[in-house]
Design a protein around this motif. Structure first.
Motif, mmCIF file in Angstrom:
data_model
loop_
_atom_site.group_PDB
_atom_site.id
_atom_site.type_symbol
_atom_site.label_atom_id
_atom_site.label_comp_id
_atom_site.label_asym_id
_atom_site.label_seq_id
_atom_site.Cartn_x
_atom_site.Cartn_y
_atom_site.Cartn_z
ATOM 1 N N ASN A 49 34.836 -7.768 -28.034
ATOM 2 C CA ASN A 49 34.159 -8.015 -26.754
ATOM 3 C C ASN A 49 34.948 -7.425 -25.597
ATOM 4 N N ASN A 50 36.254 -7.672 -25.581
ATOM 5 C CA ASN A 50 37.075 -7.175 -24.479
ATOM 6 C C ASN A 50 37.096 -5.649 -24.430
ATOM 7 N N LEU A 51 37.282 -5.023 -25.579
ATOM 8 C CA LEU A 51 37.340 -3.557 -25.628
ATOM 9 C C LEU A 51 36.023 -2.945 -25.160
ATOM 10 N N LEU A 52 34.918 -3.391 -25.753
ATOM 11 C CA LEU A 52 33.623 -2.821 -25.386
ATOM 12 C C LEU A 52 33.210 -3.238 -23.974
ATOM 13 N N GLY A 53 33.551 -4.477 -23.605
ATOM 14 C CA GLY A 53 33.183 -4.970 -22.283
ATOM 15 C C GLY A 53 33.865 -4.212 -21.160
ATOM 16 N N TRP A 54 35.180 -4.019 -21.265
ATOM 17 C CA TRP A 54 35.890 -3.278 -20.228
ATOM 18 C C TRP A 54 35.463 -1.816 -20.216
ATOM 19 N N TYR A 131 24.933 -15.110 -23.886
ATOM 20 C CA TYR A 131 24.927 -13.667 -24.119
ATOM 21 C C TYR A 131 23.686 -13.039 -23.475
ATOM 22 N N ALA A 132 22.529 -13.688 -23.652
ATOM 23 C CA ALA A 132 21.293 -13.167 -23.057
ATOM 24 C C ALA A 132 21.426 -13.090 -21.538
ATOM 25 N N GLY A 133 21.985 -14.137 -20.938
ATOM 26 C CA GLY A 133 22.181 -14.138 -19.495
ATOM 27 C C GLY A 133 23.139 -13.052 -19.047
ATOM 28 N N GLY A 134 24.211 -12.869 -19.808
ATOM 29 C CA GLY A 134 25.173 -11.822 -19.478
ATOM 30 C C GLY A 134 24.551 -10.440 -19.534
ATOM 31 N N GLU A 135 23.752 -10.184 -20.565
ATOM 32 C CA GLU A 135 23.093 -8.885 -20.690
ATOM 33 C C GLU A 135 22.130 -8.654 -19.527
ATOM 34 N N LEU A 136 21.372 -9.692 -19.176
ATOM 35 C CA LEU A 136 20.419 -9.581 -18.076
ATOM 36 C C LEU A 136 21.147 -9.332 -16.751
ATOM 37 N N ALA A 137 22.241 -10.043 -16.527
ATOM 38 C CA ALA A 137 23.023 -9.860 -15.300
ATOM 39 C C ALA A 137 23.601 -8.449 -15.227
ATOM 40 N N LEU A 138 24.072 -7.934 -16.335
ATOM 41 C CA LEU A 138 24.615 -6.566 -16.354
ATOM 42 C C LEU A 138 23.526 -5.522 -16.136
ATOM 43 N N LEU A 139 22.340 -5.796 -16.665
ATOM 44 C CA LEU A 139 21.208 -4.903 -16.399
ATOM 45 C C LEU A 139 20.932 -4.864 -14.895
ATOM 46 N N PRO A 157 27.205 -1.201 -24.471
ATOM 47 C CA PRO A 157 28.432 -1.641 -25.152
ATOM 48 C C PRO A 157 28.520 -3.161 -25.309
ATOM 49 N N TRP A 158 28.103 -3.907 -24.256
ATOM 50 C CA TRP A 158 28.121 -5.373 -24.371
ATOM 51 C C TRP A 158 27.157 -5.842 -25.449
ATOM 52 N N LEU A 159 25.982 -5.217 -25.497
ATOM 53 C CA LEU A 159 25.007 -5.596 -26.516
ATOM 54 C C LEU A 159 25.565 -5.325 -27.908
ATOM 55 N N ALA A 160 26.247 -4.201 -28.071
ATOM 56 C CA ALA A 160 26.869 -3.894 -29.365
ATOM 57 C C ALA A 160 27.908 -4.955 -29.730
ATOM 58 N N ALA A 161 28.717 -5.374 -28.746
ATOM 59 C CA ALA A 161 29.725 -6.407 -29.005
ATOM 60 C C ALA A 161 29.058 -7.720 -29.405
ATOM 61 N N HIS A 162 27.979 -8.068 -28.712
ATOM 62 C CA HIS A 162 27.293 -9.332 -29.027
ATOM 63 C C HIS A 162 26.578 -9.273 -30.373
ATOM 64 N N ARG A 190 17.335 -15.904 -31.781
ATOM 65 C CA ARG A 190 18.758 -15.616 -31.656
ATOM 66 C C ARG A 190 19.140 -15.263 -30.212
ATOM 67 N N LEU A 191 18.403 -14.347 -29.591
ATOM 68 C CA LEU A 191 18.793 -13.841 -28.268
ATOM 69 C C LEU A 191 17.625 -13.784 -27.277
ATOM 70 N N LEU A 192 16.474 -13.306 -27.743
ATOM 71 C CA LEU A 192 15.300 -13.148 -26.881
ATOM 72 C C LEU A 192 14.090 -13.828 -27.498
ATOM 73 N N PRO A 193 13.490 -14.782 -26.796
ATOM 74 C CA PRO A 193 12.297 -15.448 -27.359
ATOM 75 C C PRO A 193 11.215 -14.436 -27.729
ATOM 76 N N PHE A 194 10.641 -14.647 -28.898
ATOM 77 C CA PHE A 194 9.523 -13.844 -29.438
ATOM 78 C C PHE A 194 9.918 -12.433 -29.856
ATOM 79 N N LEU A 195 11.167 -12.045 -29.658
ATOM 80 C CA LEU A 195 11.595 -10.700 -30.028
ATOM 81 C C LEU A 195 12.713 -10.681 -31.067
ATOM 82 N N TYR A 196 13.765 -11.490 -30.815
ATOM 83 C CA TYR A 196 14.929 -11.425 -31.712
ATOM 84 C C TYR A 196 15.706 -12.725 -31.643
#
Length: 196
Positions: A49-54, A131-139, A157-162, A190-196
């Motif tokens: 997470n740290n490597l891909l996140g930074w 994780y979903a919130g973090g991805e949305l905030a980064l978007l 990269p964050w999505l790959a880490a998650h 897991r992450l997104l309602p109705f999708l995944y």
């Protein structure tokens, strides 16, 4: 400058949205040392997470600088402004998830045999709302940069880490918590309602 009746966002908008993301992490600050305790369950996912996140943060910010003055990389003003509510919504979801878990929210994967399976708040629908919130905030942060490269470089990269971390986390929760966690997993996304 106005585009279709909407003024161009100020150049400091990404800094403000980055500040929102930073302040959104405030629930992790108290008890930080406890939240980052090494654990066998983590299996190195925090380092990934740290490597891909930074890398994502540096690449997304670099793309914002690279895209300045290049119309082919620019987003319309309304899309750039849309980054504001997207960032706020994602940050709010992540904070809600962290507050729902309380002391159970950790940065390394830590599972206690006596801990309950949390099924309220945002955990009613998805197993990984932080994780979903973090991805949305980064978007949203990426959109606020005003180019199409930054959202891609902030999020992928964050999505790959998650995606790497979620199966490891779920396996640890199932191993330690057993049937209650299996039952919970059977009726949530897991992450997104109705999708995944």
């Amino acid at each position: 400058m106005e585009v279709m009746g909407m003024s161009s966002p100020p150049g400091y908008l990404p800094l403000v949205m980055g500040g929102v993301l930073f302040l959104g992490e405030a629930p992790t600050w108290p008890g930080y040392k406890q939240r980052i305790q090494p654990s066998q369950e983590d299996a190195g996912t925090l380092q990934v997470n740290n490597l891909l996140g930074w890398s994502a943060l540096v690449a997304g910010a670099g793309a914002a600088l690279l895209a300045r003055g290049r119309p082919t990389l620019s987003l319309p003003a309304w899309v750039t402004w849309a980054g504001v509510p997207v960032t706020l919504l994602g940050t709010a979801l992540r904070v809600w998830a962290m507050r729902t878990l309380g002391e159970l929210f950790t940065l390394t994967l830590q599972v206690r045999p006596e801990q309950p399976v949390i099924q309220h708040g945002p955990y009613r629908l998805v197993r990984h709302p932080s994780y979903a919130g973090g991805e949305l905030a980064l978007l949203g942060l990426g959109l606020s940069c005003g180019n199409w490269l930054s959202p891609l470089l902030f999020v992928v990269p964050w999505l790959a880490a998650h995606l790497h971390r979620m199966p490891i986390e779920e396996a640890a929760l199932e191993r330690v918590l057993g049937a209650p966690y299996r039952e919970y997993s059977s009726h949530t996304w897991r992450l997104l309602p109705f999708l995944y």
